[in-house]
Design a protein around this motif. Structure first.
Motif, PDB file in Angstrom:
ATOM      1  N   PHE A 143      -4.676  -4.408 -11.036  1.00  0.00           N
ATOM      2  CA  PHE A 143      -5.575  -3.686 -10.142  1.00  0.00           C
ATOM      3  C   PHE A 143      -6.988  -3.661 -10.742  1.00  0.00           C
ATOM      4  CE2 PHE A 143      -1.565  -2.715  -8.410  1.00  0.00           C
ATOM      5  CZ  PHE A 143      -1.747  -2.212  -7.131  1.00  0.00           C
ATOM      6  N   GLN A 172       0.823  -1.197   0.000  1.00  0.00           N
ATOM      7  CA  GLN A 172       0.000   0.000   0.000  1.00  0.00           C
ATOM      8  C   GLN A 172       0.863   1.256   0.000  1.00  0.00           C
ATOM      9  OE1 GLN A 172      -3.135   0.227  -0.628  1.00  0.00           O
ATOM     10  NE2 GLN A 172      -3.177   2.456  -0.430  1.00  0.00           N
ATOM     11  N   VAL A 189       1.895   1.682  -3.515  1.00  0.00           N
ATOM     12  CA  VAL A 189       0.783   2.216  -4.316  1.00  0.00           C
ATOM     13  C   VAL A 189       0.712   3.728  -4.138  1.00  0.00           C
ATOM     14  CG1 VAL A 189      -1.730   2.301  -4.537  1.00  0.00           C
ATOM     15  CG2 VAL A 189      -0.577   0.093  -4.320  1.00  0.00           C
ATOM     16  N   VAL A 227      -3.056   3.385 -10.511  1.00  0.00           N
ATOM     17  CA  VAL A 227      -2.152   2.259 -10.729  1.00  0.00           C
ATOM     18  C   VAL A 227      -2.904   1.156 -11.473  1.00  0.00           C
ATOM     19  CG1 VAL A 227      -0.692   0.511  -9.639  1.00  0.00           C
ATOM     20  CG2 VAL A 227      -0.831   2.817  -8.659  1.00  0.00           C
TER      21      VAL A 227
END
Length: 374
Positions: free
Chosen positions: A269, A63, A66, A78
């Protein structure tokens, strides 16, 4: 072999070869640097460079990476994270304006997994190697360009098969490998054309067939989405659009639990063509050099982080996964790369000599016709 059959096969060999020759020359020339793309990127200084840090420096969680990617490309989302065994400190990030943006409009860069620093990869977004790749893959024409090259690949395979049929009776007249140097220039080139063609036969068939499969990748991925993925995400058909994604922090741990003994290759994603609007898809690879190209997707609910499916691969996705590295000689390290490059050069000679032989024969036929009418 009867003369009519020989003429028929000769016609097939001549015209399938001529129709595809210019495209194949382009593919052979652009494919040569692509065989050594890692080495050329390092030579050109396009390879990502990471800071020297202590070996035990911990890595950020997913995370955090990201968020680092989104901060580097403000206003973009992303699409994918990927891992490369040659870059143990890096995570490949692909971002775009929207999740479903087509690949050629996305932006690729590396993230230092220890610091979250972005490291640009110029060759992934432009420059010499990207030009070679685009010419080789689709000639800057998208799906129509890929399908045209797939058709040329099929003609190439047919030209090889017809060439073998024609060479079989020829072999009964001469010892294998004979080049009649005492004969005319055309005869010498005919012998060289046949000899090199036979030497490169297996390789040319492998590259031709794998090239056709790779050129059809978009169609294969579309079939996978329509046949396999759509059935697995059917329960989400009427689900409302996602407002917020669950943090990606534990995605790899969850995927490891669902596919033990495998390692992550990339994460798609939500909203990308390898996932759904409501799922993370973690593509896991096997531990051997062969199975590392056979990817098993683990679908993870993007809200609850529950595993909803470990997707079985249809045969055509396995064929695509195996064909792409084989096409560029990525299975055996530098020795295989050198072999692939040498065979590529020999194929260029076969293609060029084939055009020369056709032109000389055509010119001789015109001269004979002119004499007959004189």
């Amino acid at each position: 072999m009867k003369s009519t059959t020989i003429r028929r096969w000769s016609f097939i060999h001549t015209w399938t070869s001529l129709i595809c020759t210019l495209f194949l020359l382009m593919l052979a020339i652009t494919g040569l640097p692509l065989v050594f793309h890692h080495e050329i990127e390092h030579l050109l200084g396009d390879a990502p460079q990471f800071r020297e840090m202590p070996a035990n420096t911990p890595q950020l969680d997913l995370q955090q990476l990201v968020e680092a990617a989104q901060a580097h490309r403000a206003g973009e989302v992303v699409q994918y994270f990927g891992w490369d065994e040659d870059e143990p400190h890096g995570v490949l990030a692909i971002t775009a304006a929207t999740a479903d943006t087509e690949p050629n409009s996305s932006h690729t860069f590396m993230l230092d997994a220890r610091t979250g620093e972005a490291v640009e990869t110029p060759s992934a977004n432009g420059g010499f190697m990207m030009v070679m790749l685009r010419l080789h893959v689709d000639m800057y024409a998208g799906l129509p360009g890929k399908l045209l090259l797939a058709f040329m690949g099929l003609l190439f395979v047919l030209a090889i098969v017809s060439g073998v049929v024609l060479y079989a009776p020829f072999m009964r007249k001469l010892t294998f490998g004979t080049v009649r140097n005492q004969k005319s220039t055309r005869t010498r080139w005919l012998d060289l054309h046949n000899l090199i063609g036979v030497v490169t036969l297996t390789w040319a068939l492998v590259v031709g067939v794998t090239g056709v499969i790779s050129a059809c990748a978009d169609l294969l991925i579309g079939a996978w989405r329509a046949e396999t993925l759509s059935a697995l995400i059917e329960p989400y058909r009427d689900a409302p659009p996602l407002k917020q994604l669950a943090p990606a922090t534990r995605l790899l741990d969850i995927a490891h639990g669902a596919a033990p003994g495998m390692t992550p290759d990339f994460i798609a994603f939500p909203g990308t063509r390898f996932s759904s609007e409501h799922h993370y898809a973690v593509f896991m690879q096997g531990g051997t050099h062969l199975t590392s190209h056979l990817l098993t997707p683990v679908l993870i609910d993007a809200t609850t982080l529950d595993v909803t499916a470990v997707v079985e691969r249809p045969w055509y996705m396995d064929a695509m996964g195996l064909s792409q590295p084989l096409h560029f000689g990525d299975y055996g390290g530098m020795p295989m790369q050198i072999l692939w490059a040498a065979l590529d050069v020999l194929t260029i000679i076969v293609l060029g000599s084939g055009v020369y032989l056709w032109w000389v024969r055509r010119r001789a036929a015109k001269a004979s016709g002119a004499e007959a009418t004189a």
